[in-house]
Write an enzyme that holds these catalytic residues in place. Structure first.
Site, PDB file in Angstrom:
ATOM      1  N   GLY A 176     -32.108 -42.434 -19.247  1.00  0.00           N
ATOM      2  CA  GLY A 176     -32.548 -41.637 -18.034  1.00  0.00           C
ATOM      3  C   GLY A 176     -31.310 -40.634 -17.457  1.00  0.00           C
ATOM      4  CG  ASP A 177     -28.487 -42.250 -15.319  1.00  0.00           C
ATOM      5  OD1 ASP A 177     -28.359 -41.841 -14.268  1.00  0.00           O
ATOM      6  OD2 ASP A 177     -28.427 -43.683 -15.641  1.00  0.00           O
ATOM      7  CB  SER A 178     -27.768 -39.634 -21.406  1.00  0.00           C
ATOM      8  OG  SER A 178     -26.924 -40.625 -21.366  1.00  0.00           O
TER       9      SER A 178
END
Length: 397
Positions: free
Chosen positions: A167-169
């Site tokens: 999700g962050d990436s």
């Protein structure tokens, strides 16, 4: 630094993953990235995952090519330094909780007034607006609410996650795209800078293909499907005789025919019911059983050799050991040697994407905390005596 982003100055006010990963990609392609870190502790990612002599190996990767300056953002003088930096920057990337920049006196209205050309990239769990904007949100929550967790895992099992911070990436990638679109608008004279509002949830949701129209028009809820790609056949993970697994994607019409012929099932290759994807999906259990029956009777090397000869996309599932040993990774310069403090060398991931004329490059690994504070402040015009005073009073490190 050289690269397609040479001359672009980026200020990073972020920790851990989403904002730092976005800034790292820009740094790899020539942008001057000035990372703001808190005194003493710095970015928490310095202590995340596996450490080497007290510093995270992830840190060295995530912060390569960046300049680290350590500033106390709780001090008025520290905020003034950020304003001076922003006045001559192209992009500011932050992933604080919505409203935190405003509380610091660094909201969009302030920064835009200081520098109308500045692009402000804001990464948060749910975005800068909406009823959930004040909720804390990490990448895992973005994956859950963005739809990907529900569709990941075995059909009879619990929702699963991949083993990286997906999700962050994904938010980082969207942040870079948004930043470059905004900067391009400014540099081509089409307008001033703007806010790029990136949500972790929406970054995941953006990958969910036809999930919404399938539900809205047909009432279809896409469920977990294990190693298969739902609605596209055949595309699945199959066991081999030696206990390995192979991923086979035979889902285009001509590839399906070649796959069936390669596994000795000419009857399925010539069946008009399987001429197109919709017909294959209707009988995917039969097709998968035929493929698995063949793979299970052969070692993985023979399976891969046969399918390569037939022009069928297939591959083993790589561990990190497989990646490091793979000659293609090496030939593509995806495994680069880096030197850490003390002279030890370690393999690091290469740079993606590959640009033919202005490729990215690595000039240094993640720096020590505050390594560039004096350099950056001197460039702002602060005299040595003023820098020493700020350091003595704890404003900088």
């Amino acid at each position: 630094m050289s690269g397609p982003l040479k001359g672009i100055r980026v200020i990073e006010i972020g920790t851990l993953i989403a904002a730092p990963f976005a800034a790292r990609m820009m740094a790899e392609f020539g942008a001057e990235v000035i990372k703001i870190e808190a005194p003493v502790t710095g970015d928490p990612i310095r202590k995340w995952r596996k450490l080497y002599e007290g510093t995270s190996l992830w840190w060295y990767l995530q912060s390569r090519n960046k300049k680290s300056i350590s500033i106390n953002l709780k001090s008025p003088e520290g905020i003034e330094i950020i304003k001076r930096l922003a006045s001559n920057a192209d992009v500011l990337i932050e992933n604080l909780k919505p409203g935190a920049m405003e509380q610091l006196g660094l909201g969009w209205d302030v920064l835009h007034a200081l520098n109308p050309k500045l692009t402000m990239v804001r990464i948060s769990g749910y975005g800068q607006t909406g009823p959930y904007k004040d909720r804390p949100g990490f990448g895992a929550i973005g994956e859950a609410m963005g739809g990907i967790r529900y569709t990941t895992g075995e059909p009879d099992g619990a929702p699963a996650r991949v083993g990286v911070s997906l999700g962050d990436s994904l938010a980082s990638l969207h942040a870079v795209m948004g930043a470059l679109m905004s900067v391009l608008r400014v540099k081509t004279g089409q307008g001033n800078g703007q806010v790029v509002d990136v949500s972790l949830v929406e970054s995941v949701f953006n990958l969910m293909e036809s999930l919404i129209p399938e539900y809205d028009l047909l009432g279809h809820v896409r469920e977990r499907s294990g190693g298969a790609l739902p609605g596209i056949a055949p595309s699945n993970t199959y066991p081999t005789r030696d206990g390995a697994y192979v991923v086979i994607a035979g889902n285009s019409n001509p590839i399906f025919k070649r796959l069936m012929q390669a596994i000795g099932r000419a009857d399925l290759a010539d069946d008009p019911a399987f001429e197109h994807n919709d017909g294959r999906v209707a009988q995917v259990v039969l097709i998968d059983a035929a493929i698995a029956g063949w793979t299970s009777a052969n070692p993985i090397e023979d399976v891969l050799a046969t399918l390569e000869k037939a022009g069928v996309p297939a591959g083993r599932i790589y561990s990190v050991a497989d990646i490091v040993a793979d000659p293609h990774y090496q030939a593509r310069e995806m495994l680069l040697s880096a030197e850490l403090p003390g002279g030890v060398t370690v393999k690091m991931p290469g740079i993606v994407p590959k640009l033919s004329e202005t490729p990215g490059q690595i000039n240094w690994q993640g720096p020590t905390l505050g390594a560039h504070t004096t350099e950056v402040l001197a460039e702002l015009g602060l005299a040595d005596i003023e820098i020493q005073r700020l350091r003595a009073t704890g404003v900088i490190q």
